[in-house]
Every structure is written in C-alpha cells, then in structure tokens.
Design a protein around this motif. Structure first.
Motif, short mmCIF file in Angstrom:
data_model
loop_
_atom_site.label_atom_id
_atom_site.label_comp_id
_atom_site.label_asym_id
_atom_site.label_seq_id
_atom_site.Cartn_x
_atom_site.Cartn_y
_atom_site.Cartn_z
N SER A 141 0.80 -1.22 0.00
CA SER A 141 -0.02 0.10 0.08
C SER A 141 0.86 1.31 0.08
O SER A 141 0.58 2.26 -0.66
CB SER A 141 -0.93 0.03 1.32
OG SER A 141 -1.79 -1.09 1.18
N ALA A 142 1.99 1.20 0.87
CA ALA A 142 3.00 2.44 0.73
C ALA A 142 3.39 2.64 -0.43
O ALA A 142 3.48 3.67 -0.99
CB ALA A 142 3.89 2.14 1.85
N THR A 143 3.78 1.48 -1.16
CA THR A 143 4.31 1.74 -2.71
C THR A 143 3.49 2.17 -3.70
O THR A 143 3.50 2.85 -4.28
CB THR A 143 5.01 0.08 -3.08
OG1 THR A 143 5.89 -0.29 -2.05
CG2 THR A 143 5.41 0.39 -4.30
N GLY A 144 2.06 1.66 -3.58
CA GLY A 144 1.10 2.22 -4.34
C GLY A 144 0.80 3.90 -4.06
O GLY A 144 0.68 4.25 -4.88
N LEU A 145 0.69 4.25 -2.78
CA LEU A 145 0.76 5.54 -2.37
C LEU A 145 1.96 6.49 -2.98
O LEU A 145 1.70 7.43 -3.75
CB LEU A 145 0.80 5.73 -0.87
CG LEU A 145 0.48 7.14 -0.47
CD1 LEU A 145 -0.87 7.83 -1.05
CD2 LEU A 145 0.53 7.47 0.87
N CYS A 146 3.19 5.87 -2.84
CA CYS A 146 4.18 6.61 -3.57
C CYS A 146 4.16 6.74 -5.01
O CYS A 146 4.48 7.81 -5.57
CB CYS A 146 5.57 5.96 -2.94
SG CYS A 146 5.79 6.25 -1.31
N ILE A 147 3.67 5.71 -5.59
CA ILE A 147 3.83 5.71 -7.22
C ILE A 147 2.61 6.62 -7.55
O ILE A 147 2.83 7.47 -8.50
CB ILE A 147 3.37 4.33 -7.72
CG1 ILE A 147 4.63 3.35 -7.35
CG2 ILE A 147 3.20 4.41 -9.21
CD1 ILE A 147 4.30 1.92 -7.63
N ALA A 148 1.43 6.78 -6.69
CA ALA A 148 0.37 7.67 -7.02
C ALA A 148 0.89 8.85 -7.16
O ALA A 148 0.39 9.80 -8.03
CB ALA A 148 -0.94 7.29 -6.32
N ILE A 149 1.73 9.22 -6.04
CA ILE A 149 1.95 10.83 -5.72
C ILE A 149 3.11 10.93 -6.82
O ILE A 149 3.04 12.27 -7.31
CB ILE A 149 2.70 10.71 -4.34
CG1 ILE A 149 1.40 10.81 -3.34
CG2 ILE A 149 3.46 12.08 -4.28
CD1 ILE A 149 2.12 10.58 -1.89
N ALA A 150 3.98 10.27 -7.08
CA ALA A 150 5.14 10.43 -8.21
C ALA A 150 4.57 10.88 -9.43
O ALA A 150 4.86 11.61 -10.22
CB ALA A 150 5.79 9.38 -8.16
N LYS A 151 3.18 9.87 -9.66
CA LYS A 151 2.83 10.15 -11.11
C LYS A 151 1.58 11.20 -11.09
O LYS A 151 0.81 11.50 -12.07
CB LYS A 151 2.00 8.83 -11.49
CG LYS A 151 3.10 7.78 -11.93
CD LYS A 151 2.52 6.42 -12.41
CE LYS A 151 3.19 5.51 -12.74
NZ LYS A 151 3.74 5.58 -14.17
N HIS A 152 1.39 11.93 -9.94
CA HIS A 152 0.39 12.92 -9.87
C HIS A 152 -1.18 12.49 -10.15
O HIS A 152 -1.89 13.01 -10.89
CB HIS A 152 0.69 14.09 -10.74
CG HIS A 152 1.89 14.56 -10.61
ND1 HIS A 152 2.22 15.35 -9.42
CD2 HIS A 152 2.88 14.91 -11.33
CE1 HIS A 152 3.53 15.98 -9.36
NE2 HIS A 152 3.95 15.56 -10.75
#
Length: 180
Positions: free
Chosen positions: A37-48
């Motif tokens: 979940s933390a990885t998914g959140l980081c990817i979502a933030i990085a991809k805006h």
C-alpha cells in the motif's frame, strides 16, 4: 530472464527460511504488511495520480472496515492463544489490498513483487501461530476484493495515431505515432 528470476526467488526463500526465527518473522510481517500500500501511494504521488490515491484510500478503508467488523463478530481465538481476533488476518488483508491495487492500477511489474511480499506476510502469520490458513485466506480475499472493486487501470493522456502509408511503388503499411 525467467531462469534468473526463478533463481533469485529460490535464493530469497532459502535465506528467509534460514532466518525464520519466530521473532524475526513476526516483526518483518508487522512491517511488510503495509509495504504494498505504501508503494502504491508513493507511485500515485509520483505520477500525480489523484484518482489512484482516492481509489487506494477507498479500498483500504473498505478492507479495514470489513476486516474489523468480521473480527468483532466472529471472535475466533488465535492459534497461539493471545486473543480472540484471529479471523480474518488484518496483516494479510492490508498486504493483499495493496498488492491488488498495484497489480490492477499499475500493472504486473509492480504487482508481482508485491504479491511475493504479501505471500510472505501470509506465510509468516501462519508460521508464527498468529493465524491459521483459513484466517490468512479470508484476509487475502477481503483485501484483494476491496481493491478489485475500487481500482481501475491507470491511463495517462496518450494520443495514438495510426495511418496508412506507402513506401515506394509496391510497399504498403501503417505508420503509428504515440504522443504522451
């Protein structure tokens, strides 16, 4: 490539099996359950990807609400006798919620490594007698189901143009352009 991946997974499993002291496994599953979940959140933030953040939030909230609701209703004793909240496994539910989100939203390149982590979490919860296999299967189903309901594949604004083309007098084909 497949042979190297298989060898890497086998080596990793051998190392974890050698370090499989109950204390290490319990602590590592406590930490690793949130990694997908933390990885998914980081990817979502990085991809805006605001929609991805919303989808992950909704799926996680649903996962936790269903999981804790079932724990309160069922009150199954843990195999190690430390409480009456064994079914379903919250650690496994959270791990598989993140894994399914990653797989469905961002594809197999993110989902497969997350599935390895989530499988380790499920195995570790059984190995340390915190849960039995039914508990982790129930948790995995709740986590994956919640993410499956709310997650949609990520698409960026991509323009694809395909047009017929001639190459000299006898060659015909198509030209494709992708703009992102």
């Amino acid at each position: 490539m497949t042979k190297r991946l298989f060898i890497a997974i086998l080596l990793t499993m051998t190392i974890f099996n050698g370090m499989a002291g109950d204390k290490f496994v319990k602590r590592s599953t406590d930490a690793l359950c949130i990694a997908p979940s933390a990885t998914g959140l980081c990817i979502a933030i990085a991809k805006h990807d605001k929609e991805g953040i919303k989808q992950l939030g909704l799926s996680t909230a649903t996962c936790l609400a269903v999981n804790y609701g079932l724990e309160l209703c069922i009150r199954k004793e843990r195999p190690d006798g430390t409480g009456h909240h064994a079914f379903p496994s919250t650690h496994t539910a959270v791990a598989f919620n993140g894994t399914t989100f990653l797989m469905k939203r961002y594809g197999w390149k993110w989902g497969v490594p997350a599935a390895v982590v989530s499988s380790y979490v499920a195995w570790g919860r059984v190995h340390t007698d915190r849960h039995d296999w039914w508990d982790v299967l129930g948790g995995a189903a709740i986590g994956a189901g919640s993410a499956w309901i709310f997650s949609r594949p990520f698409t960026q604004d991509v323009e694809v143009n395909i047009s017929p083309t001639t190459f000299g007098d006898r060659a015909y084909g198509f030209t494709a352009t992708i703009q992102f």
